[in-house]
Design a protein around this motif. Structure first.
Motif, PDB file in Angstrom:
ATOM      1  N   GLU A   1      67.337 109.821 -28.205  1.00  0.00           N
ATOM      2  CA  GLU A   1      66.412 110.522 -27.312  1.00  0.00           C
ATOM      3  C   GLU A   1      64.993 110.046 -27.608  1.00  0.00           C
ATOM      4  O   GLU A   1      64.562 110.040 -28.765  1.00  0.00           O
ATOM      5  N   VAL A   2      64.254 109.652 -26.561  1.00  0.00           N
ATOM      6  CA  VAL A   2      62.915 109.109 -26.764  1.00  0.00           C
ATOM      7  C   VAL A   2      61.823 109.890 -26.043  1.00  0.00           C
ATOM      8  O   VAL A   2      60.635 109.731 -26.361  1.00  0.00           O
ATOM      9  N   HIS A   3      62.195 110.762 -25.094  1.00  0.00           N
ATOM     10  CA  HIS A   3      61.155 111.446 -24.327  1.00  0.00           C
ATOM     11  C   HIS A   3      61.770 112.604 -23.550  1.00  0.00           C
ATOM     12  O   HIS A   3      62.944 112.552 -23.168  1.00  0.00           O
ATOM     13  N   ARG A   4      60.946 113.640 -23.312  1.00  0.00           N
ATOM     14  CA  ARG A   4      61.312 114.737 -22.413  1.00  0.00           C
ATOM     15  C   ARG A   4      60.136 114.999 -21.495  1.00  0.00           C
ATOM     16  O   ARG A   4      58.984 114.971 -21.911  1.00  0.00           O
ATOM     17  N   GLU A   5      60.462 115.256 -20.247  1.00  0.00           N
ATOM     18  CA  GLU A   5      59.413 115.514 -19.263  1.00  0.00           C
ATOM     19  C   GLU A   5      60.003 116.339 -18.128  1.00  0.00           C
ATOM     20  O   GLU A   5      60.967 115.912 -17.485  1.00  0.00           O
TER      21      GLU A   5
ATOM     22  N   TYR B   1      65.093 111.529 -21.602  1.00  0.00           N
ATOM     23  CA  TYR B   1      65.211 110.077 -21.568  1.00  0.00           C
ATOM     24  C   TYR B   1      65.877 109.594 -22.851  1.00  0.00           C
ATOM     25  O   TYR B   1      65.453 109.968 -23.955  1.00  0.00           O
TER      26      TYR B   1
ATOM     27  N   TYR C   1      63.356 103.147 -21.990  1.00  0.00           N
ATOM     28  CA  TYR C   1      64.530 104.017 -21.933  1.00  0.00           C
ATOM     29  C   TYR C   1      65.610 103.376 -21.082  1.00  0.00           C
ATOM     30  O   TYR C   1      65.365 102.436 -20.321  1.00  0.00           O
TER      31      TYR C   1
ATOM     32  N   LYS D   1      67.899 108.250 -17.699  1.00  0.00           N
ATOM     33  CA  LYS D   1      67.113 109.459 -17.468  1.00  0.00           C
ATOM     34  C   LYS D   1      68.091 110.552 -17.032  1.00  0.00           C
ATOM     35  O   LYS D   1      68.721 110.447 -15.985  1.00  0.00           O
TER      36      LYS D   1
ATOM     37  N   TYR E   1      57.816 107.694 -16.337  1.00  0.00           N
ATOM     38  CA  TYR E   1      57.659 107.401 -17.761  1.00  0.00           C
ATOM     39  C   TYR E   1      58.123 105.975 -18.066  1.00  0.00           C
ATOM     40  O   TYR E   1      59.203 105.542 -17.660  1.00  0.00           O
TER      41      TYR E   1
ATOM     42  N   TYR F   1      60.041  99.082 -25.552  1.00  0.00           N
ATOM     43  CA  TYR F   1      60.424 100.027 -26.592  1.00  0.00           C
ATOM     44  C   TYR F   1      59.848  99.600 -27.951  1.00  0.00           C
ATOM     45  O   TYR F   1      59.955  98.433 -28.343  1.00  0.00           O
TER      46      TYR F   1
END
Length: 317
Positions: free
Chosen positions: A37-41, A46, A56, A59, A102, A127
């Motif tokens: 996991e690399v991101h949340r929005e 992601y 990423y 999604k 993103y 990345y």
């Protein structure tokens, strides 16, 4: 046959999946597929496959029903992007530019003739691994995870389509993809067609939707390094209670070694290993398979199970 505009698209970048259980779908990709996991929005999570150079790979977006969201295709240059955008706009299928995604620069939103949402882009954020995930070998994106299925990258996706010939015209004439293999019925209709935008044997597939619906997903596929990774993944999924639909086995078409499972949200996921099979011939001639040939089953005789022809997302009852 090589279309005009071939190589304007470089590769399949990332894909958005809808799921009614986003946290469970996230755990499937992180714990079992060995992504990070690399991101949340907003309502999206992601996740990143270990050797994906981009920010990423998938999604995961919460929705009432499972299915395919937007598929992102990276162009080979700014000029190539401009050419494909002009072709999409000429076809009347463009939805304008956005700069809010993103990890990506400006993205041209559009759709194919069946209503699947696409995003064309060139600018991307690479990345950067954390110290914990920094690889020993500087020519890979992240540390090898050594757990679960160890999927290396996004490989291809298979769209269901109400009108395969129309979708095929879009891929060939508008996006500049070349057809590598296809299935033709006894009535002379194209039931499925495999398209490549690179040297890979295929990146995007269109299969006839048995319900005549539009914009649905058959499956998304992720590549492993070896067949043994897929065999181990079958045990990993078995222990985790994931529904194994069919395989491990080998496809006749494209010769891909495969395993199909349903992630917790209901989307069909394939783990695949295509070996060293590449489309290097610039004048590749599309291979055509007949109904009778397909009725023989997969490469080693496994018959295609019924749910492979009846399950798609979103599910229609």
């Amino acid at each position: 046959m090589q279309p005009e505009g071939f190589r304007d698209l470089a590769h399949l970048g990332s894909v958005e999946l809808y799921t009614a259980v986003p946290e469970e779908t996230r755990d499937f990709f992180v714990d079992l597929m060995a992504m990070k996991e690399v991101h949340r929005e907003g309502d999206s999570i992601y996740v990143h496959a270990w050797d994906d150079y981009e920010a990423y790979t998938v999604k995961i977006t919460g929705r009432e029903q499972a299915g395919i969201g937007r598929t992102y295709l990276r162009a080979s240059s700014p000029d190539a992007l401009s050419r494909r955008v002009a072709a999409v706009e000429a076809a009347g299928l463009g939805d304008g530019w956005r700069d809010t995604e993103y990890g990506l620069g400006p993205v041209f939103h559009c759709r194919d003739t069946d209503g699947h949402e696409l995003g064309l882009y060139f600018e991307t954020k690479r990345y950067v691994p954390t110290e914990e995930h920094r690889p020993s070998l500087k020519n890979q994106a992240s540390r090898f995870p050594g757990r679960g299925a160890n999927v290396r990258r996004l490989d291809h996706l298979n769209f269901l389509a109400a009108d395969v010939p129309a979708a095929s015209d879009f891929m060939f004439g508008t996006l500049g993809a070349r057809a590598t293999e296809r299935i033709v019925t006894d009535a002379g209709e194209t039931a499925a067609i495999w398209y490549s935008i690179s040297d890979k044997s295929y990146d995007v597939v269109y299969t006839s939707d048995w319900l005549g619906a539009r914009g649905r997903l058959h499956h998304v596929a992720f590549a492993t390094d070896t067949r043994e990774d897929i065999l181990r993944a079958a045990d990993v999924f078995l222990e985790a209670g994931i529904h194994i639909e069919t395989g491990p086995h080998k496809h006749a078409i494209q010769q891909t070694f495969f395993l199909y499972v349903w992630e917790p949200g209901g989307n069909r996921i394939e783990l695949c290993n295509a070996g060293a099979r590449l489309m290097l011939a610039p004048d590749w001639e599309t291979i055509t398979w007949t109904q009778a040939e397909r009725a023989k089953g997969q490469a080693w005789g496994l018959k295609t199970i019924e749910s492979f022809h009846t399950h798609g997302t979103p599910v229609i009852t």
